[in-house]
Design a protein around this motif. Structure first.
Motif, PDB file in Angstrom:
ATOM      1  N   ASN A 239       0.817  -1.211   0.000  1.00 32.76           N
ATOM      2  CA  ASN A 239       0.000   0.000   0.000  1.00 32.76           C
ATOM      3  C   ASN A 239       0.853   1.263   0.000  1.00 32.76           C
ATOM      4  O   ASN A 239       0.435   2.293   0.513  1.00 32.76           O
ATOM      5  N   GLY A 240       2.053   1.181  -0.532  1.00 29.50           N
ATOM      6  CA  GLY A 240       2.898   2.365  -0.546  1.00 29.50           C
ATOM      7  C   GLY A 240       4.343   2.026  -0.881  1.00 29.50           C
ATOM      8  O   GLY A 240       4.651   0.940  -1.373  1.00 29.50           O
ATOM      9  N   LYS A 241       5.227   2.983  -0.584  1.00 31.22           N
ATOM     10  CA  LYS A 241       6.647   2.799  -0.839  1.00 31.22           C
ATOM     11  C   LYS A 241       7.466   3.246   0.367  1.00 31.22           C
ATOM     12  O   LYS A 241       7.058   4.133   1.115  1.00 31.22           O
ATOM     13  N   LYS A 242       8.604   2.614   0.514  1.00 33.19           N
ATOM     14  CA  LYS A 242       9.499   2.883   1.633  1.00 33.19           C
ATOM     15  C   LYS A 242      10.625   3.811   1.169  1.00 33.19           C
ATOM     16  O   LYS A 242      11.165   3.659   0.075  1.00 33.19           O
ATOM     17  N   PHE A 284       1.217   0.271   8.802  1.00 39.23           N
ATOM     18  CA  PHE A 284       0.173   1.137   8.238  1.00 39.23           C
ATOM     19  C   PHE A 284      -0.046   0.878   6.749  1.00 39.23           C
ATOM     20  O   PHE A 284      -1.045   1.317   6.189  1.00 39.23           O
ATOM     21  N   VAL A 285       0.889   0.204   6.107  1.00 38.13           N
ATOM     22  CA  VAL A 285       0.770   0.016   4.667  1.00 38.13           C
ATOM     23  C   VAL A 285       0.383  -1.406   4.277  1.00 38.13           C
ATOM     24  O   VAL A 285      -0.162  -1.613   3.194  1.00 38.13           O
ATOM     25  N   PRO A 294      -7.568  -2.029  11.735  1.00 43.84           N
ATOM     26  CA  PRO A 294      -8.732  -2.438  10.933  1.00 43.84           C
ATOM     27  C   PRO A 294      -8.613  -1.992   9.480  1.00 43.84           C
ATOM     28  O   PRO A 294      -9.039  -2.683   8.586  1.00 43.84           O
ATOM     29  N   THR A 295      -8.021  -0.836   9.237  1.00 45.26           N
ATOM     30  CA  THR A 295      -7.723  -0.345   7.894  1.00 45.26           C
ATOM     31  C   THR A 295      -6.461   0.497   8.001  1.00 45.26           C
ATOM     32  O   THR A 295      -6.081   0.934   9.083  1.00 45.26           O
ATOM     33  N   PRO A 296      -5.791   0.775   6.894  1.00 45.87           N
ATOM     34  CA  PRO A 296      -4.530   1.529   6.969  1.00 45.87           C
ATOM     35  C   PRO A 296      -4.673   2.937   7.537  1.00 45.87           C
ATOM     36  O   PRO A 296      -5.732   3.559   7.428  1.00 45.87           O
TER      37      PRO A 296
END
Length: 513
Positions: A239-242, A284-285, A294-296
């Motif tokens: 859900n994203g990038k580091k 979080f991702v 429950p969700t990000p």
């Protein structure tokens, strides 16, 4: 397009000192279609002004007569006649004769230069139904007239031989001015036209303050707007990038989640999610749903229906804690990196966190009021965390207000509820009171929150004595150390976190700005 037959009734006009006439009319209304009375309407180049009536209607009309004292016979170089669409011209000299035809919006469809005497078929260039304008020039004399190709096919001279079209000056436009509305300019291609315009109500000037912004202020775009990011990710996750950032010689990590419809010309809100002890930013991702995930991003990403937010999650120490001043510098420089590389609204940066993440968020709220618009803390406390001391340094505590929301379970055995209510909350209220006559914020800590008392449910109390630009909300519920506060268990699974009301309350809190 098939040429239409054109029939113009027989007409002869002496070509001399021209007399012109024109009519510009229309209606003026607001965005809801309500007529605007007494709006000033100006035909700019002609310097003609009128007012709208009660129905919002206006008319600017002119019959221009030849100058007094001119001997018409002496200056008449010839005459023109029109019969069944054929224009015949005759002149006493040998000057060029120019015939031009324009459509209803002023586009030229015919331009011929002739000599001596002769005739012109006006049907040339008139390939569609509608109104057309002809202009005939002989030497210094000029005559304008309108004809119609719609089945009526009649010229439009009045009884005195005045034409209905005066040659329009380049750049002609109508100006509309009405109290409480933005000024509007409408370009014109002809002086024989009818318009219907709608005026937009003037937005009040945005109020300026020595500190902070007006509620619902206009976005302020960051340096990254209109640019492509130069940050290089070190890993792509679900859900994203580091990303890595060198802060004070130390490598720090954070994650970015952009909306799917990210637009580098649209200023986005920025939400920072701070993890709790034992957790990490990567949770979080991508993380399996449970009572803490429950969700990000503490449930905020799923509520971002229009892609208005960019989400970031900074990583604390390896054991999931936050050290203090060096972490303030990390978050500060991370925000700067976001401003430089992405299109962010610099006036709408929010932070949130649970437990140790809440304590860190609350710590940031003491010295980063100029960067953070609002924070939401879940189960915060005033121990086990570095709090900035008062001072004038970059990371010293500032005596400035910040919008603040807290959610806390009354039976929390990890982060004491009373410590949050009697220590963290008053510290915020002490700076958030309504501004006095000199613009200084006052102490609102005398006001106490209403609290929930019962077995199932919650109560969110909005403080009344704080400045409206820096609201304070305190939510209590009959729960323990959990940010996913809920009013009762899920009837299917028995896990109450699936019914948490926290994300929606926090989203509303952030969206009021």
């Amino acid at each position: 397009m098939k040429r239409l037959p054109l029939f113009i009734s027989a007409l002869a006009v002496t070509l001399g000192s021209s007399a012109f006439a024109y009519t510009v009319s229309g209606t003026v209304s607001d965005a809801d279609g309500q007529a605007i009375k007494d709006a000033s309407v100006t035909l700019v180049k002609e310097n003609k002004t009128t007012k709208t009536d009660e129905a919002g209607k206006f008319t600017i009309h002119e019959d221009e007569q030849p100058p007094i004292g001119i001997n018409q016979a002496a200056v008449n170089p010839g005459y023109i006649s029109i019969n069944s669409g054929i224009l015949s011209y005759s002149q006493s000299g040998s000057a060029p004769v120019q015939v031009r035809i324009f459509d209803a919006v002023g586009h030229q469809v015919l331009n011929q230069t002739l000599y001596g005497s002769g005739e012109v078929d006006l049907r040339t260039g008139t390939t569609a139904m509608g109104s057309y304008y002809a202009q005939v020039t002989m030497g210094s004399a000029k005559q304008n007239f309108r004809f119609t190709a719609d089945g009526n096919y009649a010229t439009s001279f009045d009884s005195k031989g005045h034409a209905l079209l005066k040659e329009i000056q380049q750049g002609e436009k109508l100006q509309f001015v009405a109290e409480g509305f933005d000024t509007l300019f409408v370009p014109l291609g002809t002086l024989d036209t009818t318009v219907a315009v709608k005026l937009t109500k003037t937005a009040p000037a945005e109020e300026q303050f020595a500190f902070g912004y007006a509620l619902k202020n206009n976005p302020r775009p960051s340096k990254g707007c209109g640019k492509n990011s130069t940050l290089n990710s070190v890993q792509t996750v679900e859900n994203g990038k580091k990303y890595n950032l060198n802060v004070g010689g130390k490598n720090r990590t954070f994650f970015i989640t952009l909306p799917k419809n990210y637009d580098n010309t649209k200023p986005h809100k920025l939400l920072i999610a701070n993890h709790c002890m034992g957790s990490k930013a990567e949770d979080f991702v991508h993380h399996n749903p449970d009572y803490d995930h429950p969700t990000p991003y503490y449930g905020q990403q799923v509520l971002d229906k229009n892609g208005d937010y960019i989400f970031v999650a900074p990583q604390g120490n390896d054991n999931g804690t936050w050290n203090g001043k060096e972490d303030h510098q990390f978050v500060d420089e991370m925000i700067t990196a976001m401003f430089d590389n992405y299109c962010v609204d610099t006036t709408r940066v929010f932070a949130t966190g649970f437990s140790f993440g809440a304590m860190f968020t609350n710590s940031l709220a003491q010295d980063m009021q100029e960067r953070l618009r609002a924070v939401a803390v879940y189960a915060t406390a005033d121990y086990n965390i570095w709090l900035p001391a008062a001072g004038t340094g970059r990371y010293d505590a500032k005596n400035l207000p910040i919008a603040w929301m807290a959610v806390h379970g009354k039976n929390d055995g990890m982060c004491d509820y009373n410590r949050a209510k009697n220590s963290a909350l008053p510290r915020i209220l002490k700076r958030n009171g309504k501004a006095d006559a000199n613009g200084n914020f006052t102490d609102a800590s005398a006001e106490k929150p209403q609290e929930f008392n019962g077995n199932a449910g919650h109560l969110c109390y909005d403080f009344k004595t704080v400045d409206e630009r820096f609201p304070v909300k305190f939510c209590s519920w009959n729960g323990e150390h959990q940010w996913t506060a809920h009013d009762g268990p899920n009837t299917k699974t028995g896990q109450g976190w699936e019914n948490t009301w926290v994300p929606e309350e926090v989203h509303k809190f952030f969206e009021q700005f």
